[in-house]
Design a protein around this motif. Structure first.
Motif, PDB file in Angstrom:
ATOM      1  N   LYS A 159       0.832  -1.199   0.000  1.00  0.00           N
ATOM      2  CA  LYS A 159       0.000   0.000   0.000  1.00  0.00           C
ATOM      3  C   LYS A 159       0.868   1.252   0.000  1.00  0.00           C
ATOM      4  CE  LYS A 159      -3.701   2.550   0.488  1.00  0.00           C
ATOM      5  NZ  LYS A 159      -4.628   2.769  -0.647  1.00  0.00           N
ATOM      6  N   ARG A 160       1.967   1.200   0.735  1.00  0.00           N
ATOM      7  CA  ARG A 160       2.847   2.353   0.862  1.00  0.00           C
ATOM      8  C   ARG A 160       3.466   2.751  -0.471  1.00  0.00           C
ATOM      9  NH1 ARG A 160       7.836   0.742   3.861  1.00  0.00           N
ATOM     10  NH2 ARG A 160       6.273  -0.081   5.293  1.00  0.00           N
ATOM     11  N   VAL A 161       3.936   1.767  -1.246  1.00  0.00           N
ATOM     12  CA  VAL A 161       4.578   2.108  -2.521  1.00  0.00           C
ATOM     13  C   VAL A 161       3.569   2.675  -3.520  1.00  0.00           C
ATOM     14  CG1 VAL A 161       6.543   0.541  -2.292  1.00  0.00           C
ATOM     15  CG2 VAL A 161       4.412  -0.301  -3.310  1.00  0.00           C
ATOM     16  N   GLN A 162       2.329   2.246  -3.425  1.00  0.00           N
ATOM     17  CA  GLN A 162       1.301   2.831  -4.296  1.00  0.00           C
ATOM     18  C   GLN A 162       1.098   4.303  -3.949  1.00  0.00           C
ATOM     19  OE1 GLN A 162      -2.403   0.548  -4.886  1.00  0.00           O
ATOM     20  NE2 GLN A 162      -1.375  -1.229  -3.992  1.00  0.00           N
ATOM     21  N   MET A 163       1.047   4.609  -2.667  1.00  0.00           N
ATOM     22  CA  MET A 163       0.897   5.991  -2.216  1.00  0.00           C
ATOM     23  C   MET A 163       2.085   6.838  -2.647  1.00  0.00           C
ATOM     24  SD  MET A 163      -0.458   5.068   1.625  1.00  0.00           S
ATOM     25  CE  MET A 163      -0.361   6.734   2.230  1.00  0.00           C
ATOM     26  N   ASP A 164       3.292   6.300  -2.465  1.00  0.00           N
ATOM     27  CA  ASP A 164       4.505   7.044  -2.815  1.00  0.00           C
ATOM     28  C   ASP A 164       4.602   7.285  -4.320  1.00  0.00           C
ATOM     29  OD1 ASP A 164       5.442   7.415  -0.257  1.00  0.00           O
ATOM     30  OD2 ASP A 164       6.725   5.644  -0.250  1.00  0.00           O
ATOM     31  N   ALA A 165       4.240   6.265  -5.112  1.00  0.00           N
ATOM     32  CA  ALA A 165       4.304   6.395  -6.571  1.00  0.00           C
ATOM     33  C   ALA A 165       3.311   7.447  -7.064  1.00  0.00           C
ATOM     34  CB  ALA A 165       4.027   5.054  -7.232  1.00  0.00           C
ATOM     35  N   LYS A 166       2.133   7.456  -6.477  1.00  0.00           N
ATOM     36  CA  LYS A 166       1.112   8.448  -6.858  1.00  0.00           C
ATOM     37  C   LYS A 166       1.609   9.855  -6.544  1.00  0.00           C
ATOM     38  CE  LYS A 166      -3.195   7.427  -6.259  1.00  0.00           C
ATOM     39  NZ  LYS A 166      -4.536   7.154  -5.637  1.00  0.00           N
ATOM     40  N   TYR A 167       2.314  10.002  -5.414  1.00  0.00           N
ATOM     41  CA  TYR A 167       2.873  11.311  -5.050  1.00  0.00           C
ATOM     42  C   TYR A 167       3.896  11.766  -6.091  1.00  0.00           C
ATOM     43  CZ  TYR A 167       6.160  14.620  -3.236  1.00  0.00           C
ATOM     44  OH  TYR A 167       7.006  15.703  -3.137  1.00  0.00           O
ATOM     45  N   VAL A 168       4.817  10.870  -6.454  1.00  0.00           N
ATOM     46  CA  VAL A 168       5.879  11.220  -7.405  1.00  0.00           C
ATOM     47  C   VAL A 168       5.295  11.664  -8.742  1.00  0.00           C
ATOM     48  CG1 VAL A 168       7.844  10.334  -8.726  1.00  0.00           C
ATOM     49  CG2 VAL A 168       7.596   9.724  -6.316  1.00  0.00           C
ATOM     50  N   GLU A 169       4.248  10.982  -9.174  1.00  0.00           N
ATOM     51  CA  GLU A 169       3.626  11.319 -10.450  1.00  0.00           C
ATOM     52  C   GLU A 169       2.852  12.636 -10.388  1.00  0.00           C
ATOM     53  OE1 GLU A 169       2.808   7.166 -12.770  1.00  0.00           O
ATOM     54  OE2 GLU A 169       1.425   7.639 -11.127  1.00  0.00           O
ATOM     55  N   LYS A 170       2.392  13.009  -9.217  1.00  0.00           N
ATOM     56  CA  LYS A 170       1.560  14.208  -9.067  1.00  0.00           C
ATOM     57  C   LYS A 170       2.337  15.491  -9.370  1.00  0.00           C
ATOM     58  CE  LYS A 170      -1.986  16.012  -5.920  1.00  0.00           C
ATOM     59  NZ  LYS A 170      -3.154  15.446  -6.616  1.00  0.00           N
TER      60      LYS A 170
END
Length: 211
Positions: A176-187
């Motif tokens: 779950k954490r890596v999904q959250m982090d990846a979404k942040y980077v793309e934002k």
């Protein structure tokens, strides 16, 4: 890119201002650490992964006894629990943490020296969690679907605070954490970065998910 340039300017000025204003806390915490237990002021921890997979030494105040890693490696039951809990142990269940260490970890004061990493360009004020290389390797085997998210995460710098840090920290599993982090980077949003910085204050005060 404009976002990267603006983010770096904020990181430079933010870290300089932070180090200047917080220098008295550095002195007091350093003194308490030395009086509480033997060992250096800064923790001797494994290298972390930064942008493009580059390794760096993260600065953190020492919150554990000397020989903490050896104690963990020589305790199979504790080591198994550590790995099952995404390479973390709850503060109150970790025998390696000192008296002062419990206080600075629950208040996140042990993270303050990471401002040095921000100034050096190894980290950002806001970004994904800084992962251990062995953690990424083992967890991607456990969660194969996380590989695509890890690739996105490593295109940016890790941060002192970020989505994971203000959303429960140790209460969130790796997948779950890596999904959250990846979404942040793309934002890629300065306004979102500022919002996360503001969210950090109540998150730190509550101590939710601190490890």
């Amino acid at each position: 890119m404009m976002y990267d340039f603006a983010k770096r300017i904020i990181d430079i000025f933010g870290s300089i201002i932070g180090l200047s204003l917080l220098s008295p806390f550095f002195l007091f915490i350093s003194l308490f650490i030395k009086l509480d237990s033997k060992g250096p002021i800064f923790a001797d921890i494994p290298m972390r992964v930064s942008k493009d997979g580059k390794l760096f030494r993260m600065y953190k105040f020492r919150s554990m006894i000397l020989g903490a890693q050896e104690l963990l490696n020589n305790n199979p039951q504790l080591l198994e629990k550590y790995k099952k809990n995404s390479y973390k142990l709850p503060i109150d269940e970790d025998p390696r943490i000192t008296h002062v260490g419990r206080w600075i970890r629950k208040s996140s004061l042990d993270e303050l020296p990471q401002l040095i990493n921000v100034l050096r360009g190894e980290m950002s004020l806001v970004g994904p969690r800084a992962y251990y290389p062995f953690e990424l390797e083992e967890q991607q085997v456990k969660y194969p679907s996380s590989r695509k998210f890890v690739k996105i995460i490593l295109s940016g710098k890790p941060g002192i605070t970020g989505v994971w840090q203000v959303s429960g920290r140790s209460e969130i599993n790796f997948d779950k954490r890596v999904q959250m982090d990846a979404k942040y980077v793309e934002k890629k949003s300065i306004s979102y970065d500022l919002w996360l910085l503001l969210k950090t204050i109540p998150a730190v005060l509550s101590g939710k998910g601190a490890v």
